[in-house]
Design a protein around this motif. Sequence first.
Motif, short mmCIF file in Angstrom:
data_model
loop_
_atom_site.label_atom_id
_atom_site.label_comp_id
_atom_site.label_asym_id
_atom_site.label_seq_id
_atom_site.Cartn_x
_atom_site.Cartn_y
_atom_site.Cartn_z
N UNK A 229 0.81 -1.20 0.00
CA UNK A 229 0.00 0.00 0.00
C UNK A 229 0.85 1.26 0.00
N UNK A 230 0.42 2.25 -0.76
CA UNK A 230 1.06 3.57 -0.75
C UNK A 230 -0.05 4.60 -0.51
N UNK A 231 0.11 5.43 0.51
CA UNK A 231 -0.88 6.47 0.80
C UNK A 231 -0.21 7.83 0.66
N UNK A 232 -0.78 8.67 -0.17
CA UNK A 232 -0.22 10.01 -0.38
C UNK A 232 -1.19 11.04 0.18
N UNK A 233 -0.70 11.86 1.10
CA UNK A 233 -1.54 12.86 1.75
C UNK A 233 -1.20 14.22 1.20
N UNK A 234 -2.06 14.75 0.36
CA UNK A 234 -1.86 16.10 -0.14
C UNK A 234 -2.79 17.06 0.56
N UNK A 235 -2.53 18.36 0.42
CA UNK A 235 -3.45 19.29 1.09
C UNK A 235 -4.75 19.48 0.31
N UNK A 236 -4.76 19.04 -0.97
CA UNK A 236 -6.00 19.13 -1.75
C UNK A 236 -6.74 17.79 -1.78
N UNK A 237 -6.01 16.72 -2.04
CA UNK A 237 -6.61 15.38 -2.10
C UNK A 237 -5.68 14.36 -1.48
N UNK A 238 -6.22 13.17 -1.18
CA UNK A 238 -5.42 12.08 -0.65
C UNK A 238 -5.64 10.86 -1.54
N UNK A 239 -4.62 10.02 -1.65
CA UNK A 239 -4.72 8.85 -2.52
C UNK A 239 -4.24 7.61 -1.79
N UNK A 240 -4.95 6.51 -1.98
CA UNK A 240 -4.46 5.21 -1.52
C UNK A 240 -4.30 4.30 -2.72
N UNK A 241 -3.10 3.74 -2.86
CA UNK A 241 -2.83 2.78 -3.94
C UNK A 241 -2.61 1.43 -3.28
N UNK A 242 -3.54 0.51 -3.53
CA UNK A 242 -3.47 -0.82 -2.93
C UNK A 242 -3.20 -1.84 -4.03
N UNK A 243 -1.97 -2.30 -4.10
CA UNK A 243 -1.56 -3.17 -5.20
C UNK A 243 -2.20 -4.57 -5.13
N UNK A 244 -2.83 -4.89 -4.00
CA UNK A 244 -3.43 -6.23 -3.86
C UNK A 244 -4.90 -6.24 -4.27
N UNK A 245 -5.45 -5.10 -4.66
CA UNK A 245 -6.86 -5.02 -5.01
C UNK A 245 -7.02 -4.60 -6.47
N UNK A 246 -6.96 -5.55 -7.39
CA UNK A 246 -6.92 -5.22 -8.81
C UNK A 246 -8.13 -4.41 -9.28
N UNK A 247 -9.30 -4.61 -8.66
CA UNK A 247 -10.50 -3.91 -9.13
C UNK A 247 -10.54 -2.45 -8.67
N UNK A 248 -9.83 -2.14 -7.61
CA UNK A 248 -9.86 -0.77 -7.07
C UNK A 248 -8.47 -0.38 -6.59
N UNK A 249 -7.52 -0.35 -7.52
CA UNK A 249 -6.12 -0.16 -7.13
C UNK A 249 -5.84 1.22 -6.59
N UNK A 250 -6.45 2.23 -7.17
CA UNK A 250 -6.17 3.61 -6.75
C UNK A 250 -7.47 4.30 -6.36
#
Lengths: 333, 333, 333, 333
Positions: A229-250
Amino acid sequence: MAKLRFGVIGWGYWGPKIARNLDSLPQASVAMVADLDERRLAPIHAHQPWIHTTTDVEELLHSDVDAVVVATPVKTHYRLAKEALLCGKHVLVEKPLTASVAEAEELVALAKEMNCVLMVGHTFEYSPAVNELRKLVQAGELGRIYCVETERLNLGLFRNDINVIWDLAPHDVSILLYLFGQLPEQVKVQAHAHLQANIHDIAHIDLGFADGMTSHIHVSWLHPCKVRRVTIIGDARMVVYDDTNPAEMIKVYNKGADVHADPVVSYRYGAITIPHIDWIEPLRLECEDFVNSILKGTSPRASGEVGVAVVRVLEAAQEALRQQAASMSVSVS
Amino acid sequence: MAKLRFGVIGWGYWGPKIARNLDSLPQASVAMVADLDERRLAPIHAHQPWIHTTTDVEELLHSDVDAVVVATPVKTHYRLAKEALLCGKHVLVEKPLTASVAEAEELVALAKEMNCVLMVGHTFEYSPAVNELRKLVQAGELGRIYCVETERLNLGLFRNDINVIWDLAPHDVSILLYLFGQLPEQVKVQAHAHLQANIHDIAHIDLGFADGMTSHIHVSWLHPCKVRRVTIIGDARMVVYDDTNPAEMIKVYNKGADVHADPVVSYRYGAITIPHIDWIEPLRLECEDFVNSILKGTSPRASGEVGVAVVRVLEAAQEALRQQAASMSVSVS
Amino acid sequence: MAKLRFGVIGWGYWGPKIARNLDSLPQASVAMVADLDERRLAPIHAHQPWIHTTTDVEELLHSDVDAVVVATPVKTHYRLAKEALLCGKHVLVEKPLTASVAEAEELVALAKEMNCVLMVGHTFEYSPAVNELRKLVQAGELGRIYCVETERLNLGLFRNDINVIWDLAPHDVSILLYLFGQLPEQVKVQAHAHLQANIHDIAHIDLGFADGMTSHIHVSWLHPCKVRRVTIIGDARMVVYDDTNPAEMIKVYNKGADVHADPVVSYRYGAITIPHIDWIEPLRLECEDFVNSILKGTSPRASGEVGVAVVRVLEAAQEALRQQAASMSVSVS
Amino acid sequence: MAKLRFGVIGWGYWGPKIARNLDSLPQASVAMVADLDERRLAPIHAHQPWIHTTTDVEELLHSDVDAVVVATPVKTHYRLAKEALLCGKHVLVEKPLTASVAEAEELVALAKEMNCVLMVGHTFEYSPAVNELRKLVQAGELGRIYCVETERLNLGLFRNDINVIWDLAPHDVSILLYLFGQLPEQVKVQAHAHLQANIHDIAHIDLGFADGMTSHIHVSWLHPCKVRRVTIIGDARMVVYDDTNPAEMIKVYNKGADVHADPVVSYRYGAITIPHIDWIEPLRLECEDFVNSILKGTSPRASGEVGVAVVRVLEAAQEALRQQAASMSVSVS
């Protein structure tokens, strides 16, 4: 046009995978494989008898192959890659490029001198999901980045030649450098060796960047679940990238907190967006980049220079780990 | 039998919740509420007109209530609890007990002297899930414990009087002490203040215990998802406790890695078990424990002594954070 | 202004919930509760002594309350609501409105005659998630709707007075009518009575609409997991509404299949969007609508007429179920 | 020992997969491939030049291959399998075995006469997860089975030669027959053709068994998510098998409802268990069974007889679908 001929050194986990991908490309073919262990080579005889195999790496290095893949233990990367370059071969080295910055820099200089492609197997730089993340970051969609948290956890595979930092963190460090294009300035480490003495199996690496961004890398061989998992915290938006969930990776979260003049924080809550990602096997794209770089004389995305940068961070982390052993922590009295 | 009469100081987030739970018990009733802000008290007039309200805390402390709940900002805990004890009231203080070990120890001594119950609102010690975890640990089901990882993340609620360590980590520290019954020996911290200057909103706390067990606490106000997770890694089994998944709160993984004489690690993979948990609201059990301790003159589970222990760890973490600012980290040159 | 005074008949599952929500509104108060079972009324004496309780429903109906909530078994809805209307009370009846269309129509006519509000407890029409769905449908975001699938499954709560269709399907039917504003034309049923003879505990209801849209309702008391799901398949977009996942209740899939001139189908794959939903307790909004309708003399969203429509579908389903028992199915010879 | 030589007819979706698995077995090799479309055969020339290819199926059928794989559209299964058997070849036919019971029975009789193995590609009978389910059922762990619900949903792949029942339900029917070893007695169908006229893309099939067990099969080409689920409701335990969740494929719920003498139902709630499953590619096990059956002269698990049974259910479903068009449903008047 004749196909490029490749030799693969090391027939363990990565060797066969890279070979299969190279073979699927129209301009490439695997001609030779070397491994110290004769038993590993047996299946090649059975199913791909046209590939020449050897337990003598010198035979491969001095053969007529155009390029060499080094998929061996880390401590041998430098020696094998150097010899291959000296033989005038293009070289793809599995990650991490080498065990030290000095070695890595020497390889980069040598590749330049020999006019050969030097590439490192940072597979995630070729992942369509990571490239989607990079687009989001570079388009400013996330705003200013506060911090990035990465987790790469599972039960095993324990190594006894390197610790978990050198084994798993190259993925996370290469993703970070690819996303943000800058090296961290400071590195701190909290790590533990639970299962094997002196081989750390759990590590928390804290990185500080010049612009105030921080990053936290958590890697572990000792966890019940596979987490990527990679979580990016920005001041405008946040993103989670889960490489183990092919249907909802980002997942892009349109939410955040804003600080106002006086000591008041307010919160924004909006929609979550899951972009569609056209999936292509990253290793295939990596192999294509290697082949194209050789054919066109260009530099691959995961170039030797990028390999040096990643080793630079790993080496600093290793030094921080060494100091940690000696350093103070606060006692609970 | 006459009901015990309770006074509640502070009508913000926790005050009304504790009051509702106390009121639902047969031997208890809330008789009085104090808050500095008149507007907060208005709904009480409308819906529970029999409760006396006041903006003067002295009036409450010197009234005839038997016991007092202190649900105010942390920095006021010590003063209010001390005065309540001096007035001979039993006291339940929201977590953390106080802002320093010295204050906490003074309250414990004073409660003993006044023969009053002193309790701290460590709600998770009353959670049926945490008690299921404790049974697993104490029955030896998990084997020797290598490490425990806790995560408590969400967007908000930012505070401006205390940092994220004092706000969220009391939960995790109290769970750890309740599960294992021992204080850590060393504390290290990596923390960052992204949103408000000098008020750290993300922290990683690394704890070392005498028996080699380690623990890592990750708390954050700056995360897109609500995460409430405790992972325990034993050499026999591993457990994940996810407080946000009511249907599958605890998963016991019968899996692990074993080290053999020579440098070989083997892996065991078995079933996952999700025990059924009879759910009771932890806050209700906490309130019951407070009432019973008063009636029977016994010590509650989350006693003042336990409150001291948690503050001891928090204070060490705060000191580690202070040192961190000054201390070296390895630069990536 | 004096508050509206409410009487609640039936103090089982729904009675206390509705009473709590009514009481939280500024213009309403619960003045009286009736239940045949004295023991159910005891907690009211203890905690809300100002509410008058009785085991004699006539006392309540002929008291001075302004409005009555009927939260009793289905077979008593008609009789109690009728008498309440005859006494000039506004009436909110739990779903389904009655056990037959004839009864329901009589109540609607009577309410009109008496100039009273008649409302039915279709809670989901007040759910912010269902209203988000309705906006998507009505804005044409989903294109032409092919079909809607609903699932409402769990272990229990088994009833012995009505089958699973009358117990659970009112939710799904009221959602469908609210979303699309049209009655189905045909109803087919496949149902089974596994646990109790003649009381069907699993049912599949297939609905056909005039415009070609179809709908499939799956309800069950005999399932290991709690499932609350509505899937809408449009030719432009598809939506899944999962009522058990508060963080991601509605997912809009921008994907679909297109048929071309010759026998070729192509596929579109786009992003998934999860709209943010500002959550308000649906039961609170339902109670507000009841109070406002009384005060303003307007018709509530879940009016008696809507209650008739839902009973119309349930009655047709019950008839289809009766015919099914006699009807042919194909034997596997 | 010489390897068995296989010919594959049809190089679409399944042909290459089966070929790859056969080739990985020590006693088997793919010698010949036939497809009407020359372009599909081109990659074989490039990467497996030792395989003979042809667009003339007769050439393959009359070659010296020992066995033939029929991986072509359903309507051609019967003709091709029959001719292969007449040529004395062992035959593996993709599911469903044929388009009618009469054809399937003829093939079984012919295989017996020719002393050849006839097998059908019911892959799920070789799935380790399905075999774990079968162990649970046969050991009586689930008690008496009330019902089984299967769901097989996704967007696509639409077919224009067969409807969704013949395309997807063979999987579910073969799983049911394999788990319980009995044919259903009655079949009912609710199906709809939304995208292509007369080619039903959504179907609900309801099966009744002699012992009172029922089963419901839901198949669809028109759904936003990939669903592959089997739920078994027993009076002792319930099981969910989710083929899309590799880490938790089978969940055994130790819960249920019990009916007592008077009209009272009580509920049992216990642990959930997720057994560890040693995963092996089902298609590989299927190919092994084919090879072993040929070598040993035994009958494979997915024998021709099993293929007949599955077609029997599909044919009854198709007949029920035909009658449905004409039959009554209850109108909502």
